[in-house]
Design a protein around this motif. Structure first.
Motif, PDB file in Angstrom:
ATOM      1  N   GLU A   1      -8.479   6.430  -4.205  1.00 22.59           N
ATOM      2  CA  GLU A   1      -8.821   6.926  -2.876  1.00 22.59           C
ATOM      3  C   GLU A   1     -10.330   6.765  -2.694  1.00 22.59           C
ATOM      4  N   LYS A   2     -10.739   6.107  -1.614  1.00 22.41           N
ATOM      5  CA  LYS A   2     -12.159   5.795  -1.443  1.00 22.41           C
ATOM      6  C   LYS A   2     -12.491   5.637   0.038  1.00 22.41           C
ATOM      7  N   THR A   3     -13.770   5.595   0.344  1.00 17.50           N
ATOM      8  CA  THR A   3     -14.241   5.358   1.709  1.00 17.50           C
ATOM      9  C   THR A   3     -14.669   3.909   1.841  1.00 17.50           C
TER      10      THR A   3
ATOM     11  N   GLU B   1     -16.322   3.873   9.283  1.00 17.59           N
ATOM     12  CA  GLU B   1     -15.793   4.124   7.945  1.00 17.59           C
ATOM     13  C   GLU B   1     -14.481   4.891   8.015  1.00 17.59           C
ATOM     14  N   TYR B   2     -13.704   4.764   6.923  1.00 15.20           N
ATOM     15  CA  TYR B   2     -12.389   5.406   6.881  1.00 15.20           C
ATOM     16  C   TYR B   2     -12.071   5.716   5.424  1.00 15.20           C
ATOM     17  N   ASN B   3     -11.441   6.866   5.176  1.00 19.66           N
ATOM     18  CA  ASN B   3     -11.011   7.230   3.830  1.00 19.66           C
ATOM     19  C   ASN B   3      -9.632   6.619   3.563  1.00 19.66           C
TER      20      ASN B   3
ATOM     21  N   TRP C   1      -6.457   5.133   1.050  1.00 23.11           N
ATOM     22  CA  TRP C   1      -5.746   5.305  -0.218  1.00 23.11           C
ATOM     23  C   TRP C   1      -5.229   3.920  -0.595  1.00 23.11           C
TER      24      TRP C   1
ATOM     25  N   ASN D   1      -2.854   5.041   5.855  1.00 25.86           N
ATOM     26  CA  ASN D   1      -4.125   5.156   5.138  1.00 25.86           C
ATOM     27  C   ASN D   1      -4.368   4.002   4.169  1.00 25.86           C
TER      28      ASN D   1
ATOM     29  N   LEU E   1     -17.546   8.199  10.249  1.00 22.81           N
ATOM     30  CA  LEU E   1     -16.336   8.354   9.435  1.00 22.81           C
ATOM     31  C   LEU E   1     -15.170   8.773  10.321  1.00 22.81           C
TER      32      LEU E   1
ATOM     33  N   THR F   1     -10.923   9.571  10.851  1.00 19.67           N
ATOM     34  CA  THR F   1      -9.757  10.117  10.153  1.00 19.67           C
ATOM     35  C   THR F   1      -8.498   9.737  10.906  1.00 19.67           C
TER      36      THR F   1
END
Length: 369
Positions: free
Chosen positions: A90-92, A100-102, A104, A189, A228, A230
């Motif tokens: 799991e990373k940005t 940016e997006y988190n 998986w 994600n 960022l 979500t």
């Protein structure tokens, strides 16, 4: 439903584990439809009931690649045990300029690693969920014959590892993805990739092979909004993506990152559509697909095709010769997606020009006019 912003990380983990266990229980209660003896006898004449029959000789660790790269063709003539090591990270990441997006991921990138095995291989999946991750995960490979495509036996908590085996009995190009509840959240994600089960006799020889996967992001901010972002579950439910992209980000295979080819070469694209919602109208502007292996099968089902449909959770293989230099644009021909949501890529072709194939005669785009 999306997790409330102010919930603690501990509560999120506990809820996720509970949801995952519920999904496993549902998988375990699935039943098979029975048929009459007459129906079964008739089906045996035309539909194979497969069973592993090739002897397994030795073992090897699978070569895995990040998009757009593809592992080299398998040249061995026997089945073997193939160990596939997949690390869930799991990373940005950056999905567009200053956005940016988190994510998986299977292997640290979106899409996940490309896996290449041979028909008849015994495939052993080692799935490791990094200790610093926040969620449980699993894997459903569409190449698997078995409940949940492997999801039922591959659930893994952060800091743990799961291992399971399957025999790759059906050749073809298959999607894999996380199937932990809520499945749409895990897929939206970034948890998807492709596995090629190469036919025993291989595929026709080409000069270049590339891995291209279309997918969607559903972000709280509008397209291009910096910072960022979500997941917006309501947009996902309503099938209103903010971004439609190739290989995980706007521009991932364009400009300096364009796919490369030379005049006179033969190109094969392994194309997947992870969705999670949209069907792709896949098209390369300035080329015609000589061969299309519909829905990721191993038989060229059509020739001289302009645009081919790829369902969500599906794939296709396209092949074409490159006859003219220039930039060939890769698009989803549901065209607003290409020019307004990011589904735009490029193949940069170098080599000698052939005016008999293509030449401007008069107009604004013609040199000297």
């Amino acid at each position: 439903m999306p997790v409330a912003v102010h919930e603690s990380a501990h509560t999120v983990k506990r809820a996720a584990v509970a949801a995952a266990l519920v999904s496993l229980a549902l998988l375990g209660t699935a039943t098979l439809t029975s048929c009459t003896r007459a129906d079964a006898a008739e089906s045996r004449g035309s539909i194979p009931v497969r069973t592993p029959s090739d002897p397994i000789e030795g073992q090897e660790v699978a070569v895995l690649t990040d998009a757009p790269n593809v592992p080299p063709p398998i040249t061995r003539t026997h089945a073997t045990k193939v160990i596939v090591n997949l690390d869930i990270i799991e990373k940005t990441v950056q999905i567009a300029d200053s956005v940016e997006y988190n994510v998986w991921t299977f292997g640290g990138s979106v899409p996940g690693k490309f896996i290449r095995v041979r028909e008849g291989d015994l495939v052993e999946i080692h799935l490791k969920n990094a200790a610093g991750n926040t969620m449980p995960h699993n894997i459903d490979l569409h190449a698997v014959t078995g409940p949940g495509g492997g999801a039922k036996v591959s659930m893994v908590l952060p800091g743990s590892e799961s291992i399971f085996r399957f025999t790759a009995m059906n050749p073809g190009l298959f999607i894999y993805h996380c199937a932990t509840s809520p499945v749409p959240m895990h897929m939206a994600n970034g948890m998807y990739g492709m596995i090629l089960v190469q036919p025993k006799d291989g595929l026709p020889k080409v000069d270049r092979e590339y891995y291209v996967m279309q997918s969607e992001y559903y972000t709280t901010g509008k397209f291009g909004e910096h910072g960022l972002q979500t997941l917006d579950m309501e947009k996902g439910i309503e099938e209103r993506p903010t971004y439609v992209v190739f290989n995980g980000a706007v521009g991932a295979i364009a400009g300096a990152k364009a796919l490369q080819a030379k005049v006179g070469e033969r190109v094969r694209l392994f194309v997947g559509d992870a969705g999670p919602n949209l069907t792709s109208s896949f098209h390369v502007i300035g080329e015609i697909f000589d061969n299309v292996y519909g829905e990721g099968g191993t038989v060229a089902t059509q020739h001289n095709v302009q645009t081919t449909l790829i369902p969500a959770g599906g794939s296709t293989i396209v092949e074409f010769g490159v006859e003219q230099p220039g930039d060939l644009m890769i698009v989803d021909h549901s065209i607003f997606r290409a020019f307004n949501q990011g589904a735009l890529g490029m193949i940069h072709v170098t080599g000698p020009d052939n005016a008999r194939i293509y030449a401007g005669v008069k107009g604004l785009g013609v040199k000297g006019e």
